[in-house]
Design a protein around this motif. Structure first.
Motif, PDB file in Angstrom:
ATOM      1  N   LEU A  40      10.096  72.515  58.243  1.00  0.00           N
ATOM      2  CA  LEU A  40      11.460  73.017  58.158  1.00  0.00           C
ATOM      3  C   LEU A  40      11.847  73.687  59.475  1.00  0.00           C
ATOM      4  O   LEU A  40      10.991  74.265  60.155  1.00  0.00           O
ATOM      5  CB  LEU A  40      11.594  74.026  57.018  1.00  0.00           C
ATOM      6  CG  LEU A  40      11.362  73.480  55.602  1.00  0.00           C
ATOM      7  CD1 LEU A  40      11.347  74.618  54.602  1.00  0.00           C
ATOM      8  CD2 LEU A  40      12.428  72.465  55.237  1.00  0.00           C
ATOM      9  N   THR A 303      21.534  70.952  57.539  1.00  0.00           N
ATOM     10  CA  THR A 303      20.531  70.710  56.509  1.00  0.00           C
ATOM     11  C   THR A 303      20.193  72.000  55.775  1.00  0.00           C
ATOM     12  O   THR A 303      19.929  71.995  54.569  1.00  0.00           O
ATOM     13  CB  THR A 303      19.264  70.081  57.118  1.00  0.00           C
ATOM     14  OG1 THR A 303      19.621  68.863  57.782  1.00  0.00           O
ATOM     15  CG2 THR A 303      18.233  69.771  56.046  1.00  0.00           C
ATOM     16  N   ALA A 304      20.222  73.127  56.485  1.00  0.00           N
ATOM     17  CA  ALA A 304      19.990  74.421  55.845  1.00  0.00           C
ATOM     18  C   ALA A 304      21.056  74.715  54.803  1.00  0.00           C
ATOM     19  O   ALA A 304      20.789  75.361  53.780  1.00  0.00           O
ATOM     20  CB  ALA A 304      19.955  75.527  56.895  1.00  0.00           C
ATOM     21  N   GLU A 310      14.294  74.270  48.426  1.00  0.00           N
ATOM     22  CA  GLU A 310      13.396  74.050  49.564  1.00  0.00           C
ATOM     23  C   GLU A 310      12.820  72.637  49.562  1.00  0.00           C
ATOM     24  O   GLU A 310      12.560  72.041  50.611  1.00  0.00           O
ATOM     25  CB  GLU A 310      12.261  75.076  49.536  1.00  0.00           C
ATOM     26  CG  GLU A 310      11.421  75.112  50.792  1.00  0.00           C
ATOM     27  CD  GLU A 310      10.386  76.213  50.743  1.00  0.00           C
ATOM     28  OE1 GLU A 310       9.473  76.113  49.900  1.00  0.00           O
ATOM     29  OE2 GLU A 310      10.493  77.164  51.542  1.00  0.00           O
ATOM     30  N   ARG A 313      15.212  70.282  51.502  1.00  0.00           N
ATOM     31  CA  ARG A 313      15.140  70.441  52.950  1.00  0.00           C
ATOM     32  C   ARG A 313      13.824  69.893  53.499  1.00  0.00           C
ATOM     33  O   ARG A 313      13.784  69.248  54.541  1.00  0.00           O
ATOM     34  CB  ARG A 313      15.314  71.912  53.332  1.00  0.00           C
ATOM     35  CG  ARG A 313      16.650  72.506  52.883  1.00  0.00           C
ATOM     36  CD  ARG A 313      16.933  73.824  53.591  1.00  0.00           C
ATOM     37  NE  ARG A 313      15.930  74.828  53.308  1.00  0.00           N
ATOM     38  CZ  ARG A 313      15.996  75.684  52.293  1.00  0.00           C
ATOM     39  NH1 ARG A 313      17.010  75.624  51.440  1.00  0.00           N
ATOM     40  NH2 ARG A 313      15.060  76.592  52.113  1.00  0.00           N
ATOM     41  N   TYR A 317      13.295  66.769  56.319  1.00  0.00           N
ATOM     42  CA  TYR A 317      12.539  66.877  57.567  1.00  0.00           C
ATOM     43  C   TYR A 317      11.241  66.079  57.520  1.00  0.00           C
ATOM     44  O   TYR A 317      10.731  65.637  58.556  1.00  0.00           O
ATOM     45  CB  TYR A 317      12.294  68.352  57.910  1.00  0.00           C
ATOM     46  CG  TYR A 317      13.518  68.935  58.546  1.00  0.00           C
ATOM     47  CD1 TYR A 317      13.774  68.757  59.898  1.00  0.00           C
ATOM     48  CD2 TYR A 317      14.460  69.601  57.779  1.00  0.00           C
ATOM     49  CE1 TYR A 317      14.927  69.246  60.468  1.00  0.00           C
ATOM     50  CE2 TYR A 317      15.614  70.098  58.344  1.00  0.00           C
ATOM     51  CZ  TYR A 317      15.846  69.918  59.694  1.00  0.00           C
ATOM     52  OH  TYR A 317      16.995  70.394  60.261  1.00  0.00           O
ATOM     53  N   TYR A 348      27.900  66.141  53.689  1.00  0.00           N
ATOM     54  CA  TYR A 348      26.812  66.421  54.637  1.00  0.00           C
ATOM     55  C   TYR A 348      26.876  65.468  55.830  1.00  0.00           C
ATOM     56  O   TYR A 348      26.837  65.891  56.999  1.00  0.00           O
ATOM     57  CB  TYR A 348      25.494  66.305  53.896  1.00  0.00           C
ATOM     58  CG  TYR A 348      24.237  66.360  54.735  1.00  0.00           C
ATOM     59  CD1 TYR A 348      23.967  67.445  55.556  1.00  0.00           C
ATOM     60  CD2 TYR A 348      23.289  65.340  54.657  1.00  0.00           C
ATOM     61  CE1 TYR A 348      22.789  67.506  56.296  1.00  0.00           C
ATOM     62  CE2 TYR A 348      22.115  65.395  55.384  1.00  0.00           C
ATOM     63  CZ  TYR A 348      21.868  66.476  56.204  1.00  0.00           C
ATOM     64  OH  TYR A 348      20.708  66.532  56.937  1.00  0.00           O
TER      65      TYR A 348
END
Length: 373
Positions: A40, A303-304, A310, A313, A317, A348
């Protein structure tokens, strides 16, 4: 259900978060690199720390100076924070000249610090005091302390306020930390929106006052018993951390932060690779012959905000990995597999700069393929 092929255990860890495991990841600040466990993006958010000061420690060649140069440049470019470098050996001349202004100090330049206010002490300003032309160590120390003393004196003319507006970077900090000026800066500068980032090759050269006033410790590889003893004595690390630090590779570092939201309880994360100012590069999202370029910082910030989960994300990645280019249709397939709806995916991709017509075409094609990691 689409099939996901994972080539190794690290891919699996990135794609599926195991219950009970987590990594503290800030959503704003200065980009540092990717975390070890889930890959991340990690940001250094100075305003989120109990105290904005940072201490960076690591043996020569471990990646410490590479990080410092990245911090100096990224602070203004992406973080909206000014930066001043006290440059002992002239190592920062290239980065300062490229992104800001440099003052080459001489041995009789005792008033160099007075230039701090005019050389750049606000937001979006990078400046450097280059001491490399001063021949003797004693004269360099005197000039460095003159600069720090002038900065301390300038605090009374600054407005107090919330939020870090400027950082002062001291590489090879041990050469000047024995003066009272640095202690005063660590105690008082935060009130005026100034953060201090001090670096040294040896932990036992950094005073306990500096370590106690820093709410972020970034430890690169060290192997000296004296260094581990100093950190263990100050309770910055424990025995498990010491073992991990001793085995870190070049570019890896253990980051220990005390955040306001956690009431100052330390959080720890390993950065698998510190990215330089050019290291994060540009990611190309390709749809046939059409290519959309996205800067790593933009990709990380969007992306955050994509999801509070979690796992999502980490999945993004894990898919990107070390690639410089990704296929839009396969990327959409991944996002759908991670449970995101059409509206979230479209919004997004739009924020990343992908054209609407390409999104529509790739979205329809994504239902016909299996995602392969």
């Amino acid at each position: 259900m689409m099939a996901m092929r994972l080539s190794n255990s690290k891919d699996a860890a990135r794609a599926v978060c195991i219950t009970g495991q987590s990594e503290p990841v800030a959503l704003a600040g200065i980009y540092i690199g990717k975390t070890e466990r889930y890959a991340l993006p990690f940001f250094l958010d100075l305003d989120a720390l109990v105290s904005p000061h940072v201490t960076i420690i690591g043996m020569s060649g471990a990646g410490k100076s590479y990080l410092m140069k990245s911090l100096a440049a990224r602070a203004g470019i992406y973080g909206g924070i000014g930066a001043t470098v006290i440059d002992w050996n002239g190592e920062y001349s290239g980065i300062v000249s490229a992104f800001g202004k440099e003052r080459l100090c001489t041995s009789d330049d005792r008033a160099a610090g007075l230039a701090f206010e005019s050389l750049g002490n606000g937001r979006d300003a990078l400046s450097g005091f280059n001491l490399s032309a001063i021949e003797t160590r004693g004269e360099r120390e005197a000039t460095a302390r003159s600069i720090l003393s002038a900065i301390v004196d300038s605090l009374a003319r600054r407005e107090r306020g919330d939020g870090v507006r400027h950082i002062i970077i001291l590489d090879e900090a041990w050469k000047v930390v024995h003066g009272g000026e640095i202690g005063m800066l660590f105690r008082e500068a935060r009130k005026y929106g100034i953060a201090i980032i001090a670096a040294s090759q040896a932990a036992n050269d950094v005073s306990s006052e500096i370590i106690s006033n820093a709410s972020c410790i970034m430890a690169f590889r060290m192997q000296s018993e004296a260094d581990f003893s100093a950190l263990l004595k100050s309770e910055v690390i424990d025995a498990k951390d010491a073992t991990r630090i001793a085995t870190l590779n070049v570019g890896e570092c253990l980051v220990i932060t005390k955040l306001k939201v956690n009431a100052g309880i330390p959080s720890k994360v390993v950065i698998s690779r510190v990215d330089g100012i050019h290291g994060a590069g540009v990611l190309a999202i390709r749809d046939g012959d059409v290519e959309f370029e996205v800067r790593a910082e933009k990709m990380a910030s969007e992306t955050a905000l994509l999801s509070d989960d979690e796992r999502v994300r980490a999945g993004v990645y894990g898919f990107i990995g070390e690639r410089k280019e990704i296929d839009l249709t396969a990327f959409i397939s991944l996002l759908r597999e991670l449970g995101l709806g059409r509206a979230a995916i479209v919004a997004y991709l739009r924020r990343l700069g992908v054209d609407d017509m390409c999104i529509v075409k790739a979205y329809s094609e994504s239902s016909c393929i299996a995602f392969e990691g």
